[in-house]
Design a protein around this motif. Structure first.
Motif, PDB file in Angstrom:
ATOM      1  N   PHE A  12       0.826  -1.206   0.000  1.00 25.76           N
ATOM      2  CA  PHE A  12       0.000   0.000   0.000  1.00 25.76           C
ATOM      3  C   PHE A  12       0.863   1.259   0.000  1.00 25.76           C
ATOM      4  CE2 PHE A  12      -2.915   3.024   2.336  1.00 25.76           C
ATOM      5  CZ  PHE A  12      -3.789   3.200   1.273  1.00 25.76           C
ATOM      6  N   GLU A  13       1.991   1.205   0.680  1.00 25.91           N
ATOM      7  CA  GLU A  13       2.896   2.358   0.698  1.00 25.91           C
ATOM      8  C   GLU A  13       3.396   2.668  -0.708  1.00 25.91           C
ATOM      9  OE1 GLU A  13       6.495   4.072   3.509  1.00 25.91           O
ATOM     10  OE2 GLU A  13       6.005   1.938   3.542  1.00 25.91           O
ATOM     11  N   ASP A  14       3.701   1.626  -1.487  1.00 24.54           N
ATOM     12  CA  ASP A  14       4.133   1.829  -2.872  1.00 24.54           C
ATOM     13  C   ASP A  14       3.019   2.443  -3.716  1.00 24.54           C
ATOM     14  OD1 ASP A  14       6.608   0.814  -2.277  1.00 24.54           O
ATOM     15  OD2 ASP A  14       6.256  -1.154  -3.177  1.00 24.54           O
ATOM     16  N   ILE A  15       1.782   2.006  -3.472  1.00 27.02           N
ATOM     17  CA  ILE A  15       0.640   2.552  -4.213  1.00 27.02           C
ATOM     18  C   ILE A  15       0.509   4.051  -3.967  1.00 27.02           C
ATOM     19  CG2 ILE A  15      -1.888   2.537  -4.372  1.00 27.02           C
ATOM     20  CD1 ILE A  15      -1.709  -0.517  -3.698  1.00 27.02           C
ATOM     21  N   LEU A  16       0.686   4.445  -2.719  1.00 22.05           N
ATOM     22  CA  LEU A  16       0.542   5.863  -2.368  1.00 22.05           C
ATOM     23  C   LEU A  16       1.659   6.727  -2.950  1.00 22.05           C
ATOM     24  CD1 LEU A  16      -0.580   5.634   1.377  1.00 22.05           C
ATOM     25  CD2 LEU A  16      -1.997   6.044  -0.632  1.00 22.05           C
ATOM     26  N   LYS A  17       2.757   6.115  -3.345  1.00 20.16           N
ATOM     27  CA  LYS A  17       3.867   6.873  -3.929  1.00 20.16           C
ATOM     28  C   LYS A  17       3.616   7.246  -5.386  1.00 20.16           C
ATOM     29  CE  LYS A  17       7.460   4.890  -0.956  1.00 20.16           C
ATOM     30  NZ  LYS A  17       8.618   3.950  -0.887  1.00 20.16           N
ATOM     31  N   ASP A  18       2.604   6.635  -5.999  1.00 21.05           N
ATOM     32  CA  ASP A  18       2.275   6.983  -7.386  1.00 21.05           C
ATOM     33  C   ASP A  18       1.877   8.452  -7.481  1.00 21.05           C
ATOM     34  OD1 ASP A  18       2.771   4.446  -8.257  1.00 21.05           O
ATOM     35  OD2 ASP A  18       0.686   3.806  -8.269  1.00 21.05           O
ATOM     36  N   ASP A  19       2.074   9.026  -8.647  1.00 19.74           N
ATOM     37  CA  ASP A  19       1.753  10.445  -8.842  1.00 19.74           C
ATOM     38  C   ASP A  19       0.271  10.731  -8.618  1.00 19.74           C
ATOM     39  OD1 ASP A  19       4.374  10.938  -9.465  1.00 19.74           O
ATOM     40  OD2 ASP A  19       4.096  10.706 -11.616  1.00 19.74           O
ATOM     41  N   ILE A  20      -0.576   9.755  -8.958  1.00 18.89           N
ATOM     42  CA  ILE A  20      -2.022   9.935  -8.828  1.00 18.89           C
ATOM     43  C   ILE A  20      -2.591   8.787  -8.013  1.00 18.89           C
ATOM     44  CG2 ILE A  20      -4.209  10.171 -10.073  1.00 18.89           C
ATOM     45  CD1 ILE A  20      -2.561  11.017 -12.527  1.00 18.89           C
ATOM     46  N   TYR A  21      -3.359   9.115  -6.983  1.00 21.77           N
ATOM     47  CA  TYR A  21      -4.013   8.098  -6.174  1.00 21.77           C
ATOM     48  C   TYR A  21      -5.472   8.485  -5.980  1.00 21.77           C
ATOM     49  CZ  TYR A  21      -5.514   5.349  -2.170  1.00 21.77           C
ATOM     50  OH  TYR A  21      -6.224   4.516  -1.338  1.00 21.77           O
ATOM     51  N   VAL A  22      -6.372   7.574  -6.325  1.00 19.77           N
ATOM     52  CA  VAL A  22      -7.798   7.781  -6.101  1.00 19.77           C
ATOM     53  C   VAL A  22      -8.163   7.081  -4.795  1.00 19.77           C
ATOM     54  CG1 VAL A  22     -10.127   7.358  -6.971  1.00 19.77           C
ATOM     55  CG2 VAL A  22      -8.296   7.992  -8.556  1.00 19.77           C
ATOM     56  N   ASP A  23      -8.621   7.847  -3.837  1.00 21.41           N
ATOM     57  CA  ASP A  23      -8.829   7.390  -2.469  1.00 21.41           C
ATOM     58  C   ASP A  23     -10.064   6.491  -2.361  1.00 21.41           C
ATOM     59  OD1 ASP A  23      -9.208   7.117   0.259  1.00 21.41           O
ATOM     60  OD2 ASP A  23      -8.780   9.205   0.718  1.00 21.41           O
ATOM     61  N   LYS A  24      -9.822   5.210  -2.071  1.00 19.56           N
ATOM     62  CA  LYS A  24     -10.905   4.248  -1.881  1.00 19.56           C
ATOM     63  C   LYS A  24     -10.905   3.674  -0.463  1.00 19.56           C
ATOM     64  CE  LYS A  24     -12.778   4.140  -6.048  1.00 19.56           C
ATOM     65  NZ  LYS A  24     -14.207   4.432  -6.282  1.00 19.56           N
ATOM     66  N   THR A  25     -10.329   4.438   0.468  1.00 19.98           N
ATOM     67  CA  THR A  25     -10.187   3.906   1.821  1.00 19.98           C
ATOM     68  C   THR A  25     -11.504   3.765   2.569  1.00 19.98           C
ATOM     69  OG1 THR A  25      -9.716   6.145   2.656  1.00 19.98           O
ATOM     70  CG2 THR A  25      -7.823   4.751   2.095  1.00 19.98           C
ATOM     71  N   GLU A  26     -12.575   4.338   2.062  1.00 21.88           N
ATOM     72  CA  GLU A  26     -13.868   4.183   2.746  1.00 21.88           C
ATOM     73  C   GLU A  26     -14.381   2.741   2.698  1.00 21.88           C
ATOM     74  OE1 GLU A  26     -15.979   8.522   2.623  1.00 21.88           O
ATOM     75  OE2 GLU A  26     -15.847   7.451   0.721  1.00 21.88           O
ATOM     76  N   LEU A  27     -13.757   1.904   1.867  1.00 20.19           N
ATOM     77  CA  LEU A  27     -14.060   0.475   1.914  1.00 20.19           C
ATOM     78  C   LEU A  27     -13.780  -0.075   3.310  1.00 20.19           C
ATOM     79  CD1 LEU A  27     -14.717  -2.280   0.585  1.00 20.19           C
ATOM     80  CD2 LEU A  27     -12.314  -2.406  -0.106  1.00 20.19           C
ATOM     81  N   ILE A  28     -12.784   0.492   3.988  1.00 16.67           N
ATOM     82  CA  ILE A  28     -12.434   0.054   5.345  1.00 16.67           C
ATOM     83  C   ILE A  28     -13.603   0.267   6.305  1.00 16.67           C
ATOM     84  CG2 ILE A  28     -10.898   0.508   7.306  1.00 16.67           C
ATOM     85  CD1 ILE A  28      -8.763   1.319   5.190  1.00 16.67           C
ATOM     86  N   ALA A  29     -14.350   1.349   6.119  1.00 12.33           N
ATOM     87  CA  ALA A  29     -15.505   1.602   6.988  1.00 12.33           C
ATOM     88  C   ALA A  29     -16.500   0.451   6.905  1.00 12.33           C
ATOM     89  CB  ALA A  29     -16.176   2.921   6.610  1.00 12.33           C
ATOM     90  N   TYR A  30     -16.675  -0.098   5.689  1.00 11.86           N
ATOM     91  CA  TYR A  30     -17.586  -1.238   5.540  1.00 11.86           C
ATOM     92  C   TYR A  30     -17.031  -2.474   6.251  1.00 11.86           C
ATOM     93  CZ  TYR A  30     -19.950  -5.284   3.708  1.00 11.86           C
ATOM     94  OH  TYR A  30     -20.632  -6.483   3.630  1.00 11.86           O
ATOM     95  N   THR A  31     -15.756  -2.809   6.005  1.00 10.89           N
ATOM     96  CA  THR A  31     -15.209  -4.016   6.622  1.00 10.89           C
ATOM     97  C   THR A  31     -15.169  -3.890   8.137  1.00 10.89           C
ATOM     98  OG1 THR A  31     -12.952  -3.201   6.191  1.00 10.89           O
ATOM     99  CG2 THR A  31     -13.878  -4.746   4.599  1.00 10.89           C
ATOM    100  N   ASN A  32     -14.961  -2.687   8.649  1.00 11.42           N
ATOM    101  CA  ASN A  32     -15.006  -2.481  10.102  1.00 11.42           C
ATOM    102  C   ASN A  32     -16.406  -2.735  10.664  1.00 11.42           C
ATOM    103  OD1 ASN A  32     -12.326  -1.853  10.407  1.00 11.42           O
ATOM    104  ND2 ASN A  32     -12.622   0.363  10.490  1.00 11.42           N
ATOM    105  N   GLN A  33     -17.420  -2.329   9.926  1.00 10.05           N
ATOM    106  CA  GLN A  33     -18.799  -2.503  10.394  1.00 10.05           C
ATOM    107  C   GLN A  33     -19.188  -3.975  10.519  1.00 10.05           C
ATOM    108  OE1 GLN A  33     -21.712  -0.184   8.145  1.00 10.05           O
ATOM    109  NE2 GLN A  33     -20.197   1.432   7.900  1.00 10.05           N
ATOM    110  N   VAL A  34     -18.648  -4.821   9.641  1.00 11.00           N
ATOM    111  CA  VAL A  34     -19.047  -6.235   9.652  1.00 11.00           C
ATOM    112  C   VAL A  34     -18.082  -7.117  10.437  1.00 11.00           C
ATOM    113  CG1 VAL A  34     -20.244  -5.976   7.456  1.00 11.00           C
ATOM    114  CG2 VAL A  34     -17.875  -6.778   7.452  1.00 11.00           C
ATOM    115  N   LEU A  35     -16.932  -6.575  10.832  1.00 10.47           N
ATOM    116  CA  LEU A  35     -15.935  -7.348  11.556  1.00 10.47           C
ATOM    117  C   LEU A  35     -16.537  -7.922  12.846  1.00 10.47           C
ATOM    118  CD1 LEU A  35     -12.849  -7.920  11.181  1.00 10.47           C
ATOM    119  CD2 LEU A  35     -12.444  -6.097  12.828  1.00 10.47           C
ATOM    120  N   GLY A  36     -16.374  -9.231  13.025  1.00 12.30           N
ATOM    121  CA  GLY A  36     -16.858  -9.876  14.238  1.00 12.30           C
ATOM    122  C   GLY A  36     -18.353 -10.076  14.314  1.00 12.30           C
ATOM    123  N   THR A  37     -19.081  -9.813  13.227  1.00 11.29           N
ATOM    124  CA  THR A  37     -20.534 -10.009  13.196  1.00 11.29           C
ATOM    125  C   THR A  37     -20.868 -11.219  12.332  1.00 11.29           C
ATOM    126  OG1 THR A  37     -21.039  -8.713  11.194  1.00 11.29           O
ATOM    127  CG2 THR A  37     -20.731  -7.495  13.263  1.00 11.29           C
TER     128      THR A  37
END
Length: 393
Positions: A12-37
């Motif tokens: 992921f660190e290498d991905i962020l080093k690219d000149d252009i990054y489209v932020d898709k980190t809100e996927l984490i909000a979904y996985t956090n919501q279902v974790l342990g359920t």
């Protein structure tokens, strides 16, 4: 940090080093919501070059105890989400993560037939180093090893698998190997004991989970696909607003980007664009067909040549910008059990060659890039009636 257990955030660190990054980190909000359920098992399939591996590496960087990644996320959407439901701080680098890429094991196995055994042997070896005296000496099954660790330590694991379906694509006729692999996945993700050692799972690949008859082999998974991406639709590719922003920043023509790479459309999320092609158009400052760099027209031609139930005539209509109604229900989620034209067309949806209108139950060619790919497959297959159709448009 380890190789498969609690790996670092390098990818992921290498991905962020690219000149252009489209932020898709809100996927984490979904996985956090279902974790342990009861919804903790997620399988999110989509075509090649639609950001599957990027998402998997992002999740590894966020969850893995083997790294400290807060500096990578601090300026991204998930860290700025002020809603408590995102649980951003709660799970950041707090999970025991097991991560593997199935293509890695296939490529590096002495024989592809040994892939499932090699995977379990190597991961158990690493687990034994970390969890000394927790795993019985004779244990060779990964689910049993995880259960033994949990019984001693109370620890649970978040399992992330990239290219989960690679064995079904690379060993299409090896029924024994496929069944061995499915048995491993059932051991990891199905049964009463699973909740003792599993906090969650995220699998990604091209194909949905294989069916046996009409049922999924892993019924407890929540599946999101190119047919029904559900709450994950915005993560299938780039949204229209994201592409508009990119075109403005990079000073390229949005209308041309829309013509070439738009066409997938999912309910309230709206239009979704092929991310790999959009990025290549930006870097090359040229709109073109970049699909051939991910999968050649030869594979497309194979499916057209099956010609089930007048499939070629249907392709003529699709190239001519028609929509065709299909029944997706009989597709077995593999590349070999194709019995009719609906199965072929459903597979082409999962491969990204066709888009699907869930309300009308219709498929269509989504954009100019893919339309040209169909034409190329037809021309080289000497389908003159289809070439003539193209010349009329």
């Amino acid at each position: 940090m380890g190789i498969y257990l609690n790996p670092p955030a390098d990818g992921f660190e290498d991905i962020l080093k690219d000149d252009i990054y489209v932020d898709k980190t809100e996927l984490i909000a979904y996985t956090n919501q279902v974790l342990g359920t009861t919804r903790k098992l997620t399988c999110f399939s989509r075509p090649r070059r639609f950001g599957k591996s990027f998402a998997a590496q992002m999740l590894v960087a966020y969850y893995s105890k083997g790294t400290k990644s807060e500096h990578l996320f601090k300026d991204l959407k998930i860290a700025k989400d002020i809603e408590e439901k995102s649980h951003y701080k709660q799970y950041l680098n707090q999970c025991d993560v097991l991560f593997w890429d199935m293509t890695w094991f296939i490529t590096n196995a002495r024989n592809i037939e040994d892939t499932v055994k090699d995977l379990q042997r190597k991961i158990i070896f690493e687990l034994k180093r970390e969890f000394t005296d927790c795993i019985e000496q004779e244990t060779i099954a990964l689910p049993e090893a995880l259960l033994q660790i949990s019984a001693v330590t109370g620890r649970k694991f978040f399992i992330i698998i990239d290219e989960w379906d690679a064995l079904f694509r690379e060993a299409q006729t090896d029924q024994r190997l496929q069944e061995e692999y499915i048995q491993l996945l059932r051991g990891l993700f199905k049964g009463i004991q699973v909740s003792r050692f599993l906090s969650g799972a995220y699998m990604t690949g091209i194909l949905p989970i294989k069916k046996y008859g009409t049922q999924s082999a892993l019924t407890d998974f929540y599946e999101y696909t190119m047919l029904e991406p559900g709450p994950l639709a915005e993560f299938v590719g780039f949204t229209e607003q994201e592409v508009k922003d990119l075109c403005k920043e990079q000073q390229i023509d949005f209308e041309q980007a829309k013509k070439w790479y738009d066409g997938y459309c999912f309910g309230q999320t709206g239009h979704i664009y092929n991310p790999n092609s959009v990025m290549k158009a930006i870097f090359n400052k040229r709109f073109s067909n970049y699909w051939t760099q991910t999968e050649t027209y030869e594979s497309l031609r194979v499916y057209i040549d099956l010609n089930f139930d007048g499939l070629k005539d249907m392709i003529v209509g699709l190239i001519g910008e028609k929509h065709c109604r299909i029944d997706t229900g009989s597709f077995q989620n593999d590349m070999t059990s194709l019995k009719n034209k609906d199965d072929v067309l459903t597979l082409l949806v999962h491969l990204g060659y066709l888009a699907y209108d869930i309300d009308q139950k219709e498929v269509y060619i989504p954009n100019e890039e893919i339309r040209q790919e169909f034409i190329r497959a037809i021309k080289n297959g000497k389908r003159q009636e289809l070439v003539k159709t193209n010349n009329l448009n």
